[in-house]
Scaffold this motif. Structure first.
Motif, PDB file in Angstrom:
ATOM      1  N   PHE A 225       0.790  -1.228   0.000  1.00 51.17           N
ATOM      2  CA  PHE A 225       0.000   0.000   0.000  1.00 51.17           C
ATOM      3  C   PHE A 225       0.831   1.291   0.000  1.00 51.17           C
ATOM      4  N   VAL A 226       1.864   1.362   0.824  1.00 48.52           N
ATOM      5  CA  VAL A 226       2.599   2.617   0.956  1.00 48.52           C
ATOM      6  C   VAL A 226       3.513   2.854  -0.244  1.00 48.52           C
ATOM      7  N   LEU A 227       4.273   1.840  -0.637  1.00 49.01           N
ATOM      8  CA  LEU A 227       5.203   2.015  -1.757  1.00 49.01           C
ATOM      9  C   LEU A 227       4.494   2.405  -3.052  1.00 49.01           C
ATOM     10  N   PRO A 228       3.388   1.736  -3.447  1.00 45.44           N
ATOM     11  CA  PRO A 228       2.698   2.172  -4.675  1.00 45.44           C
ATOM     12  C   PRO A 228       2.193   3.612  -4.587  1.00 45.44           C
ATOM     13  N   THR A 229       1.775   4.023  -3.394  1.00 55.34           N
ATOM     14  CA  THR A 229       1.297   5.406  -3.226  1.00 55.34           C
ATOM     15  C   THR A 229       2.441   6.395  -3.392  1.00 55.34           C
ATOM     16  N   ILE A 230       3.585   6.091  -2.805  1.00 52.91           N
ATOM     17  CA  ILE A 230       4.759   6.957  -2.952  1.00 52.91           C
ATOM     18  C   ILE A 230       5.172   7.044  -4.419  1.00 52.91           C
ATOM     19  N   GLU A 231       5.215   5.903  -5.095  1.00 48.71           N
ATOM     20  CA  GLU A 231       5.594   5.899  -6.516  1.00 48.71           C
ATOM     21  C   GLU A 231       4.618   6.721  -7.346  1.00 48.71           C
ATOM     22  N   HIS A 232       3.323   6.643  -7.016  1.00 47.76           N
ATOM     23  CA  HIS A 232       2.323   7.445  -7.744  1.00 47.76           C
ATOM     24  C   HIS A 232       2.528   8.931  -7.469  1.00 47.76           C
ATOM     25  N   MET A 233       2.779   9.282  -6.222  1.00 50.35           N
ATOM     26  CA  MET A 233       3.030  10.685  -5.882  1.00 50.35           C
ATOM     27  C   MET A 233       4.229  11.236  -6.642  1.00 50.35           C
ATOM     28  N   GLU A 234       5.283  10.447  -6.754  1.00 47.94           N
ATOM     29  CA  GLU A 234       6.517  10.919  -7.379  1.00 47.94           C
ATOM     30  C   GLU A 234       6.365  11.166  -8.873  1.00 47.94           C
ATOM     31  N   THR A 235       5.388  10.551  -9.489  1.00 44.83           N
ATOM     32  CA  THR A 235       5.166  10.772 -10.923  1.00 44.83           C
ATOM     33  C   THR A 235       3.999  11.718 -11.211  1.00 44.83           C
ATOM     34  N   ALA A 236       3.122  11.927 -10.200  1.00 43.08           N
ATOM     35  CA  ALA A 236       1.922  12.745 -10.441  1.00 43.08           C
ATOM     36  C   ALA A 236       1.766  13.842  -9.393  1.00 43.08           C
ATOM     37  N   PHE A 237       2.900  14.328  -8.841  1.00 35.54           N
ATOM     38  CA  PHE A 237       2.822  15.334  -7.777  1.00 35.54           C
ATOM     39  C   PHE A 237       2.196  16.638  -8.245  1.00 35.54           C
ATOM     40  N   ASP A 239      -0.483  16.816 -10.062  1.00 33.80           N
ATOM     41  CA  ASP A 239      -1.931  16.630 -10.194  1.00 33.80           C
ATOM     42  C   ASP A 239      -2.649  16.959  -8.890  1.00 33.80           C
ATOM     43  N   ASP A 240      -3.965  16.994  -8.963  1.00 34.24           N
ATOM     44  CA  ASP A 240      -4.785  17.266  -7.786  1.00 34.24           C
ATOM     45  C   ASP A 240      -4.965  15.964  -7.001  1.00 34.24           C
ATOM     46  N   LEU A 241      -3.967  15.626  -6.196  1.00 38.36           N
ATOM     47  CA  LEU A 241      -3.987  14.377  -5.439  1.00 38.36           C
ATOM     48  C   LEU A 241      -4.571  14.615  -4.053  1.00 38.36           C
ATOM     49  N   THR A 242      -5.473  13.745  -3.650  1.00 41.04           N
ATOM     50  CA  THR A 242      -6.043  13.786  -2.303  1.00 41.04           C
ATOM     51  C   THR A 242      -5.894  12.412  -1.679  1.00 41.04           C
ATOM     52  N   VAL A 243      -6.004  12.361  -0.350  1.00 40.83           N
ATOM     53  CA  VAL A 243      -5.921  11.064   0.311  1.00 40.83           C
ATOM     54  C   VAL A 243      -7.069  10.164  -0.130  1.00 40.83           C
ATOM     55  N   ASP A 244      -8.225  10.755  -0.459  1.00 41.19           N
ATOM     56  CA  ASP A 244      -9.358   9.956  -0.929  1.00 41.19           C
ATOM     57  C   ASP A 244      -9.042   9.287  -2.264  1.00 41.19           C
ATOM     58  N   GLN A 255      -8.690   6.606   5.860  1.00 42.20           N
ATOM     59  CA  GLN A 255      -8.204   6.517   7.235  1.00 42.20           C
ATOM     60  C   GLN A 255      -7.121   5.436   7.372  1.00 42.20           C
ATOM     61  N   TYR A 256      -7.327   4.292   6.703  1.00 39.06           N
ATOM     62  CA  TYR A 256      -6.362   3.205   6.791  1.00 39.06           C
ATOM     63  C   TYR A 256      -5.051   3.587   6.100  1.00 39.06           C
ATOM     64  N   LEU A 257      -5.153   4.239   4.947  1.00 37.93           N
ATOM     65  CA  LEU A 257      -3.942   4.664   4.247  1.00 37.93           C
ATOM     66  C   LEU A 257      -3.166   5.675   5.086  1.00 37.93           C
ATOM     67  N   THR A 258      -3.875   6.580   5.737  1.00 41.35           N
ATOM     68  CA  THR A 258      -3.221   7.572   6.588  1.00 41.35           C
ATOM     69  C   THR A 258      -2.499   6.895   7.751  1.00 41.35           C
ATOM     70  N   ARG A 259      -3.136   5.894   8.368  1.00 41.91           N
ATOM     71  CA  ARG A 259      -2.499   5.169   9.467  1.00 41.91           C
ATOM     72  C   ARG A 259      -1.240   4.452   8.996  1.00 41.91           C
ATOM     73  N   LEU A 260      -1.301   3.837   7.818  1.00 39.65           N
ATOM     74  CA  LEU A 260      -0.135   3.135   7.280  1.00 39.65           C
ATOM     75  C   LEU A 260       1.005   4.110   6.996  1.00 39.65           C
ATOM     76  N   PHE A 261       0.673   5.272   6.427  1.00 32.86           N
ATOM     77  CA  PHE A 261       1.708   6.270   6.129  1.00 32.86           C
ATOM     78  C   PHE A 261       2.365   6.762   7.415  1.00 32.86           C
ATOM     79  N   GLN A 270      -0.699  13.625   3.121  1.00 34.46           N
ATOM     80  CA  GLN A 270      -0.656  15.014   2.690  1.00 34.46           C
ATOM     81  C   GLN A 270       0.653  15.684   3.103  1.00 34.46           C
ATOM     82  N   GLN A 271       1.169  15.334   4.278  1.00 31.91           N
ATOM     83  CA  GLN A 271       2.472  15.875   4.680  1.00 31.91           C
ATOM     84  C   GLN A 271       3.580  15.367   3.764  1.00 31.91           C
ATOM     85  N   TYR A 272       3.515  14.093   3.433  1.00 32.18           N
ATOM     86  CA  TYR A 272       4.526  13.510   2.542  1.00 32.18           C
ATOM     87  C   TYR A 272       4.449  14.176   1.173  1.00 32.18           C
TER      88      TYR A 272
END
Length: 327
Positions: A225-237, A239-244, A255-261, A270-272
């Protein structure tokens, strides 16, 4: 090929039991392990370490911390040297019961050094000298340090583990430079024992940090879960990215993704993402001076230049324009 044994008192909290660099590493097997914490790092070439049922390659800049009395063996990667192309390292012949031949009768670090082992080649060594040493002493050149001291029994608490730790030189800390600097100070007789003891603690703390990172990045939840999200952020920073939206792509709740991060990075999504955007903005400010602050704000995902300037100043205590000018 300088090597030093117990150059500072072992009564200090953290001490150097031995230290050396530019060492032409021969094959070593220790069925009973070594009596102190032992850091071994590749300086040139490539080696193989057999420990905890693994056979691990140490490339340039990579190293391993072996806890006391941990059975292990290490040797040069002969395939790297000979180019056999088999896909497997050539393990030395004359295998003993542990699996690897020992060319030094199981005691390479506490044996008597050669007469010139404490003579520095620092003034004349460079790329050519190191290559000459590699040819003269084998295909694998290493740096090493072994630790003792009055707090040695507490090292597992400091490291966060009593297990083997693999790590490597990084931007924030270089084990290689640390060893080379200590050896240079010993060559010049300028090593301060109290400072060296403090520096040993710093060395171990960075290994502890590396161990925590190993645990985090190898965890299944991080991988899933965390690594794919980081990889997506690094290529689409930009864009209008939200935790949802990030959570929806993984079919989990925000909520679960936030806890994992928080668990694995110490930050919310969002901080990352904000830190990533600001770092990308710094790169654009310095490397693409033709871009305006407004252009950069849009490129890294801010809705307005004014909001970008406000956040940038809050985080860096300087405006983007002043950062670009070096002030």
């Amino acid at each position: 090929m300088p090597i030093y044994f117990q150059p500072i008192s072992e009564s200090l909290p953290f001490s150097l039991e031995s230290i050396g660099n530019h060492w032409g590493q021969e094959s070593v097997s220790r069925k009973q392990g070594y009596s102190h914490y032992h850091w071994l790092q590749t300086e040139r070439g490539q080696g193989q370490v057999q420990v905890d049922g693994q056979l691990v390659t140490l490339r340039e800049g990579e190293g391993v911390l072996l806890p006391p009395y941990t059975p292990h063996a290490y040797f040069a990667d002969e395939e790297k040297k000979t180019g056999t192309g088999t896909g497997h390292p050539r393990i030395p012949p004359l295998l003993n019961e542990y699996g690897i031949r020992s060319d030094r009768n199981e005691a390479p670090l506490n044996s008597e050094p050669a007469a010139n082992s404490t003579t520095s080649d620092a003034d004349t060594s460079g790329q050519t000298a190191i290559q000459s040493e590699t040819m003269a002493h084998g295909s694998w050149l290493t740096r090493f340090v072994t630790f003792n001291g009055s707090l040695e029994d507490h090292f597992p608490e400091i490291l966060g583990t009593n297990r083997v730790i693999f790590s490597a030189d990084a931007q924030d800390f270089s084990f290689s430079r640390w060893i080379d600097a200590a050896v240079t100070d010993l060559n010049n007789r300028t090593l301060d024992p109290a400072q060296a003891s403090a520096d040993c603690y710093r060395f171990l703390m960075y290994l502890s940090k590396g161990y925590e990172n190993q645990l985090a990045t190898s965890h299944p939840l991080f991988q899933q879960f965390v690594l794919p999200t980081i990889e997506h952020m690094e290529t689409a920073f930009g864009d209008d990215l939200t935790v949802d939206s990030l959570a929806a792509a993984l079919f989990i709740s925000p909520q679960y993704l936030t806890r994992l991060f928080r668990r694995f990075t110490g930050k919310t999504t969002q901080q990352y993402l904000l830190d990533l955007r600001l770092n990308k903005a710094k790169e654009l400010l310095m490397n693409h001076r033709e871009l305006s602050v407004q252009d950069i704000a849009g490129a890294v995902g801010f809705a307005s230049a004014s909001r970008f300037v406000q956040v940038f100043r809050e985080k860096n205590r300087v405006t983007p324009g002043r950062f670009r000018r070096g002030g």
